[in-house]
Write a protein that holds these residues in place. Structure first.
Motif, short mmCIF file in Angstrom:
data_model
loop_
_atom_site.label_atom_id
_atom_site.label_comp_id
_atom_site.label_asym_id
_atom_site.label_seq_id
_atom_site.Cartn_x
_atom_site.Cartn_y
_atom_site.Cartn_z
N ASN A 10 40.66 35.84 52.18
CA ASN A 10 39.62 35.42 51.23
C ASN A 10 39.71 36.30 49.98
N LEU A 11 38.81 36.09 49.05
CA LEU A 11 38.82 36.85 47.81
C LEU A 11 38.61 38.34 48.05
N SER A 12 37.77 38.71 48.98
CA SER A 12 37.52 40.13 49.27
C SER A 12 38.80 40.83 49.69
N LEU A 14 41.89 39.88 48.89
CA LEU A 14 42.75 39.96 47.71
C LEU A 14 42.30 41.09 46.79
N GLU A 15 41.00 41.26 46.63
CA GLU A 15 40.47 42.33 45.78
C GLU A 15 40.95 43.70 46.26
N LYS A 16 41.01 43.89 47.57
CA LYS A 16 41.47 45.17 48.13
C LYS A 16 42.94 45.42 47.80
N ALA A 17 43.73 44.35 47.76
CA ALA A 17 45.17 44.48 47.53
C ALA A 17 45.55 44.44 46.05
N ASP A 18 44.83 43.63 45.27
CA ASP A 18 45.20 43.44 43.86
C ASP A 18 43.94 43.07 43.06
N LEU A 19 43.21 44.07 42.66
CA LEU A 19 41.93 43.86 41.97
C LEU A 19 42.12 43.08 40.67
N LYS A 20 43.16 43.38 39.92
CA LYS A 20 43.40 42.70 38.64
C LYS A 20 43.60 41.20 38.85
N ILE A 26 38.71 35.05 39.17
CA ILE A 26 37.27 34.88 38.91
C ILE A 26 37.04 34.41 37.47
N GLU A 27 37.76 35.01 36.53
CA GLU A 27 37.65 34.58 35.12
C GLU A 27 38.11 33.14 34.95
N TYR A 28 39.18 32.77 35.66
CA TYR A 28 39.68 31.39 35.60
C TYR A 28 38.60 30.43 36.09
N GLU A 29 38.01 30.76 37.22
CA GLU A 29 36.95 29.92 37.78
C GLU A 29 35.77 29.84 36.81
N GLU A 30 35.37 30.98 36.25
CA GLU A 30 34.21 31.02 35.36
C GLU A 30 34.44 30.26 34.06
N SER A 31 35.71 30.07 33.68
CA SER A 31 36.01 29.33 32.45
C SER A 31 35.58 27.86 32.55
N THR A 42 35.91 32.06 49.74
CA THR A 42 35.82 32.33 51.18
C THR A 42 37.00 31.76 51.96
N MET A 43 37.93 31.16 51.26
CA MET A 43 39.08 30.52 51.91
C MET A 43 40.35 31.34 51.72
N ALA A 44 41.37 31.01 52.47
CA ALA A 44 42.65 31.71 52.35
C ALA A 44 43.23 31.50 50.96
N ILE A 45 43.84 32.57 50.44
CA ILE A 45 44.48 32.56 49.13
C ILE A 45 45.93 32.96 49.34
N GLU A 46 46.85 32.09 48.92
CA GLU A 46 48.27 32.37 49.07
C GLU A 46 48.86 32.69 47.71
#
Length: 94
Positions: A10-12, A14-20, A26-31, A42-46
């Motif tokens: 999930n996003l959490s 990914l944040e631990k591995a690559d915060l940038k 998140i910025e892409y989504e917020e656009s 909350t889903m898998a991110i590949e």
């Protein structure tokens, strides 16, 4: 067909591995403003290191990578500035 990718739960994760990269997503989504989804968080991110790996991971010939990026909906895929392709089964926007 061999390809490289890293799957995060999930996003959490990914944040631990690559915060940038997580912040970029998140910025892409917020656009998308009022159309943003958040379901993908909350889903898998590949994460694929290249378009070619992405194409191979999707079962396509690597020569079709550019066409595949245009063909696939940006709702589920994002290409980072450094060329990585991120795929999730949860939409970035509705």
């Amino acid at each position: 067909m061999d390809y490289e990718s890293t799957v995060y739960d999930n996003l959490s994760e990914l944040e631990k591995a690559d915060l940038k990269l997580a912040q970029d997503l998140i910025e892409y989504e917020e656009s998308y403003g009022e159309y943003k989804s958040q379901e993908w968080r909350t889903m898998a991110i590949e994460v694929y290191p290249t378009r070619e790996d992405f194409a191979k991971g999707q079962g396509k010939d690597e020569d079709l990578a550019d066409d595949l990026m245009e063909e696939l909906d940006e709702m589920y895929n994002y290409e980072s500035l450094d060329g990585r392709v991120i795929h999730t089964d949860g939409a970035f926007y509705f």
